[in-house]
Write a protein that holds these residues in place. Structure first.
Motif, mmCIF file in Angstrom:
data_model
loop_
_atom_site.group_PDB
_atom_site.id
_atom_site.type_symbol
_atom_site.label_atom_id
_atom_site.label_comp_id
_atom_site.label_asym_id
_atom_site.label_seq_id
_atom_site.Cartn_x
_atom_site.Cartn_y
_atom_site.Cartn_z
ATOM 1 N N GLY A 74 49.839 40.983 44.089
ATOM 2 C CA GLY A 74 49.387 41.751 45.234
ATOM 3 C C GLY A 74 48.005 41.385 45.742
ATOM 4 N N ASP A 75 47.467 42.223 46.622
ATOM 5 C CA ASP A 75 46.295 41.894 47.416
ATOM 6 C C ASP A 75 44.984 41.852 46.631
ATOM 7 O OD1 ASP A 75 47.971 41.784 49.584
ATOM 8 O OD2 ASP A 75 47.510 43.813 50.279
ATOM 9 N N LEU A 76 44.869 42.625 45.551
ATOM 10 C CA LEU A 76 43.621 42.613 44.789
ATOM 11 C C LEU A 76 43.401 41.291 44.069
ATOM 12 C CD1 LEU A 76 43.224 46.129 43.108
ATOM 13 C CD2 LEU A 76 41.826 45.125 44.905
ATOM 14 N N PHE A 77 44.459 40.676 43.626
ATOM 15 C CA PHE A 77 44.349 39.469 42.809
ATOM 16 C C PHE A 77 44.275 38.238 43.709
ATOM 17 C CE2 PHE A 77 45.897 42.732 40.073
ATOM 18 C CZ PHE A 77 45.340 42.467 38.830
ATOM 19 N N THR A 78 43.213 38.186 44.496
ATOM 20 C CA THR A 78 43.005 37.110 45.449
ATOM 21 C C THR A 78 41.542 36.704 45.421
ATOM 22 O OG1 THR A 78 42.544 38.670 47.239
ATOM 23 C CG2 THR A 78 44.838 37.962 46.973
ATOM 24 N N GLU A 79 41.234 35.595 46.086
ATOM 25 C CA GLU A 79 39.862 35.098 46.123
ATOM 26 C C GLU A 79 38.921 36.107 46.771
ATOM 27 O OE1 GLU A 79 37.359 31.343 47.972
ATOM 28 O OE2 GLU A 79 39.473 31.060 47.439
ATOM 29 N N GLN A 80 39.444 36.933 47.679
ATOM 30 C CA GLN A 80 38.609 37.950 48.319
ATOM 31 C C GLN A 80 37.921 38.837 47.290
ATOM 32 O OE1 GLN A 80 40.752 40.575 50.950
ATOM 33 N NE2 GLN A 80 39.019 41.972 51.211
ATOM 34 N N TYR A 81 38.607 39.093 46.190
ATOM 35 C CA TYR A 81 38.054 39.929 45.124
ATOM 36 C C TYR A 81 37.637 39.102 43.908
ATOM 37 C CZ TYR A 81 39.696 43.859 47.861
ATOM 38 O OH TYR A 81 39.882 44.773 48.867
ATOM 39 N N GLY A 82 37.486 37.787 44.102
ATOM 40 C CA GLY A 82 36.965 36.929 43.053
ATOM 41 C C GLY A 82 37.958 36.499 42.003
ATOM 42 N N VAL A 83 39.254 36.705 42.253
ATOM 43 C CA VAL A 83 40.276 36.471 41.236
ATOM 44 C C VAL A 83 41.131 35.249 41.576
ATOM 45 C CG1 VAL A 83 42.414 37.410 40.267
ATOM 46 C CG2 VAL A 83 40.393 38.863 40.483
ATOM 47 N N ASP A 84 41.504 34.501 40.570
ATOM 48 C CA ASP A 84 42.510 33.449 40.701
ATOM 49 C C ASP A 84 43.790 33.984 40.066
ATOM 50 O OD1 ASP A 84 44.175 31.277 40.648
ATOM 51 O OD2 ASP A 84 42.846 29.995 39.472
ATOM 52 N N PRO A 85 44.830 34.264 40.866
ATOM 53 C CA PRO A 85 46.048 34.842 40.287
ATOM 54 C C PRO A 85 46.735 33.920 39.287
ATOM 55 C CG PRO A 85 46.422 34.176 42.551
ATOM 56 C CD PRO A 85 44.943 34.062 42.317
ATOM 57 N N ALA A 86 46.427 32.616 39.323
ATOM 58 C CA ALA A 86 47.033 31.681 38.381
ATOM 59 C C ALA A 86 46.262 31.589 37.066
ATOM 60 C CB ALA A 86 47.130 30.294 39.006
ATOM 61 N N GLY A 87 45.110 32.208 36.981
ATOM 62 C CA GLY A 87 44.321 32.115 35.763
ATOM 63 C C GLY A 87 44.597 33.267 34.803
ATOM 64 N N PRO A 88 44.247 33.103 33.565
ATOM 65 C CA PRO A 88 43.741 31.884 32.939
ATOM 66 C C PRO A 88 44.847 30.883 32.642
ATOM 67 C CG PRO A 88 43.887 33.639 31.319
ATOM 68 C CD PRO A 88 44.248 34.253 32.641
ATOM 69 N N ALA A 89 44.476 29.604 32.582
ATOM 70 C CA ALA A 89 45.479 28.558 32.366
ATOM 71 C C ALA A 89 45.950 28.519 30.924
ATOM 72 C CB ALA A 89 44.895 27.195 32.757
ATOM 73 N N ILE A 90 45.089 28.937 30.015
ATOM 74 C CA ILE A 90 45.409 28.866 28.583
ATOM 75 C C ILE A 90 45.169 30.230 27.946
ATOM 76 C CG2 ILE A 90 44.808 27.814 26.358
ATOM 77 C CD1 ILE A 90 43.845 25.356 27.932
ATOM 78 N N THR A 91 46.142 30.689 27.185
ATOM 79 C CA THR A 91 45.999 31.927 26.429
ATOM 80 C C THR A 91 45.673 31.597 24.978
ATOM 81 O OG1 THR A 91 47.478 33.225 27.807
ATOM 82 C CG2 THR A 91 47.248 33.925 25.528
ATOM 83 N N LEU A 92 44.597 32.178 24.470
ATOM 84 C CA LEU A 92 44.194 31.980 23.081
ATOM 85 C C LEU A 92 44.778 33.094 22.225
ATOM 86 C CD1 LEU A 92 40.429 31.117 23.694
ATOM 87 C CD2 LEU A 92 42.327 29.518 23.334
#
Length: 623
Positions: free
Chosen positions: A385-403
């Motif tokens: 959705g709309d919050l998980f966008t660059e407008q709010y500083g978020v990359d919806p595809a991140g993080p690339a690696i889960t520890l």
């Protein structure tokens, strides 16, 4: 809302826990390492700002009331989920209607309440919880170990959020964001460089500053130190205790950048927000903050402390947003469990309704509500959705690696290592002993008794190599520090002096108690600490006062000019930050807040004087 791109299919998936909840090494190790600390320290902004229990509309609507005790950032979301539950098949299948009522109780407070073995501490039994949803399964594991597994039932996670480093956008761009991959190693190099931001072409920004929470009381802080060990070894799985040992020097350098160890990210973000709003739009207070992604989303909407947003409340976004740095070496995740409590006050009807609500949270309609409140759904088919966008500083595809969570012995090794390598502190505690401190604080003690108890209890937090001093102030006294000051201990390495200092603090019960020269005392204490401040240490003053200044020769404006000017003029390498405690309803909250802000410190609200022990512990957790 329109769908947004999902994270890469190659990215390791986060899966929902079973009804048995998370029984991994991280949670168990936290329990083992922090059993004592948990009983004394505070967890979350709500502990000191809004009281241990807050909220709840209990108007009788003819339905069974099912209370869910939850951390503040999820109250609004659970309100929406409760409304949707009323229209769900899960609710329709109940024999009688049920109303889910979220009540704001911090994770740490709920942990203490449940492990105490007594009734829920609220006079209104209608507010006693059927359900509990802390920020992490660490807290349910704590109760299971300290009380009984049956009390916390079978927790199940219904949403999650990754651990990130949030940076002011301008600073992130200086490191190549959003195109460049940025890792914890990049931060470590900036920390190692005495020129700080100069190596990134920004010498005017001074040193690189990191904010982290205390890993002994914060799952975010614990995740951060584990992520450091992963980064230092280049691993993305199978971290060992030997790996942690090998990462010691890397982590030591990283810790040197820490401005202070907060008990919550909310206080750090509030300070950053206030500086950003009151300045030209930027702030040199901190360069990067280790936190949960959902906390950054709240900040960028104008809710830096993630408080429960009230109906009609208007949020003002910051002049400069934070952006998420998903470390290139990987991120750990926080889960958010919910469970039906096995407490004897929970009726069978409430239990059945609570179980139905837990089942509802796993459904697609419920999962679609989560992103609207800054949380990631477990259902991979649900768009962010709309919050998980660059407008709010978020990359919806991140993080690339889960520890992944490491084993118990690995987490214990990391906590033990942090105790040895964390940034050393040099702290002067300054206590008001004026006449008003004889007033009661509401729990059978005087205010002075509460202050003494709080100061003594927290001595165990300091290492023997930390520097600790203790002064008191009132009129009609004189000491080596000057008029109106009592020196119980000069600032020096604590060594083996805990018992001696505790006895000296106890002597304050018999001290002369007259006027309140608050500003003069802070001015002298600041000169003392500024003269001895060293780079590589957390140099701080903790000041506790319960009233207005009545006897100072310096004005509040002159004091602010003094301490603020010193911080700006060459004080960046070894700043002295002030952490005031506004004690009781008569404290000069406005002035104490200004004093904190002038030095990049934080102020703490102990207007409920009976909570002074918790507040004192919260302050000391910063060092």
């Amino acid at each position: 809302m329109a769908p947004v791109p999902r994270r890469s299919a190659a990215r390791p998936a986060i899966t929902s826990t079973t009804r048995r909840g998370v029984r991994g090494g991280l949670a168990v190790a936290v329990i083992a390492a922090t059993a004592v600390a948990l009983s004394a320290c505070t967890f979350g902004q709500d502990d000191v700002d809004r009281g241990p229990i807050d909220g709840g509309d209990f108007a009788d609507d003819g339905c069974t009331s099912v209370v869910v005790a939850t951390s503040s950032e999820k109250v609004n979301m659970l309100d929406a989920l409760a409304a949707a539950f009323k229209e769900s098949p899960e609710h329709a299948a109940l024999d009688e209607c049920a109303t889910i009522r979220p009540v704001n109780v911090s994770s740490g407070d709920a942990t203490r309440f449940l492990t105490a073995g007594a009734d829920w501490p609220d006079e209104d039994t209608r507010r006693w919880p059927t359900l509990w949803s802390p920020a992490s399964t660490v807290w349910t594991e704590r109760v299971a170990a300290a009380a009984s597994a049956s009390l916390v039932g079978e927790p199940v996670s219904f949403t999650h959020t990754p651990i990130i480093f949030a940076m002011p956008e301008t600073m992130a761009k200086a490191l190549g964001w959003p195109d460049a991959e940025i890792g914890i190693s990049d931060f470590e190099r900036l920390c190692a460089d005495r020129a700080g931001w100069s190596s990134a072409g920004k010498p005017i920004w001074g040193s690189f500053k990191i904010s982290k929470t205390n890993p002994n009381t914060s799952t975010t802080g614990l995740s951060a130190i584990l992520m450091q060990s992963y980064e230092a070894t280049g691993k993305t799985a199978d971290l060992t205790a030997d790996d942690v040992a090998a990462a010691e020097e890397f982590s030591r350098v990283f810790e040197e950048c820490v401005i202070h160890y907060g008990d919550t990210t909310g206080k750090v973000l509030t300070t950053l927000y206030d500086e950003t709003q009151n300045g030209a739009g930027g702030s040199g207070y901190v360069s990067a903050v280790a936190l949960e992604e959902t906390s950054m989303l709240n900040y960028n909407q104008g809710n830096p402390d993630s408080h429960t947003v009230q109906p009609g409340e208007t949020l003002t976004p910051p002049k400069e947003k934070l952006v998420a740095i998903y470390p290139s070496g990987g991120s750990m995740w926080s889960d958010n469990p919910i469970t039906v409590l096995g407490a004897d006050w929970v009726t069978e009807v409430q239990r059945t309704a609570g179980e139905a609500f837990v089942d509802f949270l796993a459904t697609e309609p419920a999962q679609r509500i989560l992103p609207e409140y800054g949380f990631r759904p477990l259902d991979e088919s649900v768009p962010l959705g709309d919050l998980f966008t660059e407008q709010y500083g978020v990359d919806p595809a991140g993080p690339a690696i889960t520890l992944p969570r490491p084993a118990v012995d690995v987490v214990s090794a990391a906590l033990d290592q942090w105790t040895q390598i964390r940034k050393p502190s040099s702290v002067l505690e300054l206590i008001d002993v004026s006449g008003s401190m004889d007033d009661g604080n509401g729990d059978g003690r005087s205010k002075l008794d509460g202050a003494i108890d709080g100061a003594q209890t927290t001595l165990g937090h300091f290492r023997s190599t930390d520097e600790v001093g203790m002064w008191a102030f009132t009129t009609g006294v004189v000491s080596s520090a000057g008029e109106n000051l009592i020196v119980l201990r000069d600032v020096s390495e604590l060594g083996s002096d805990r018992e001696t200092l505790s006895a000296s603090i106890d002597d304050l019960r018999y001290a002369n108690r007259e006027g309140t020269p608050l500003y003069d005392a802070i001015a002298v204490a600041y000169d003392e600490m500024a003269a001895r401040a060293e780079p590589g240490r957390i140099n701080a003053i903790v000041v506790l006062s319960d009233g207005q200044d009545t006897d100072s020769s310096i004005s509040i404006d002159s004091l602010i000019a003094k301490i603020g000017g010193t911080s700006r003029e060459g004080g960046d390498a070894a700043p002295v930050r002030i952490f005031p405690i506004a004690y009781g309803e008569g404290a000069d909250t406005g002035s104490l807040q200004r004093i904190a802000e002038a030095t990049g410190g934080q102020w703490f609200d102990a207007s409920d004087a009976a909570k002074i022990d918790l507040v004192f512990a919260s302050v000391i957790n910063n060092f």
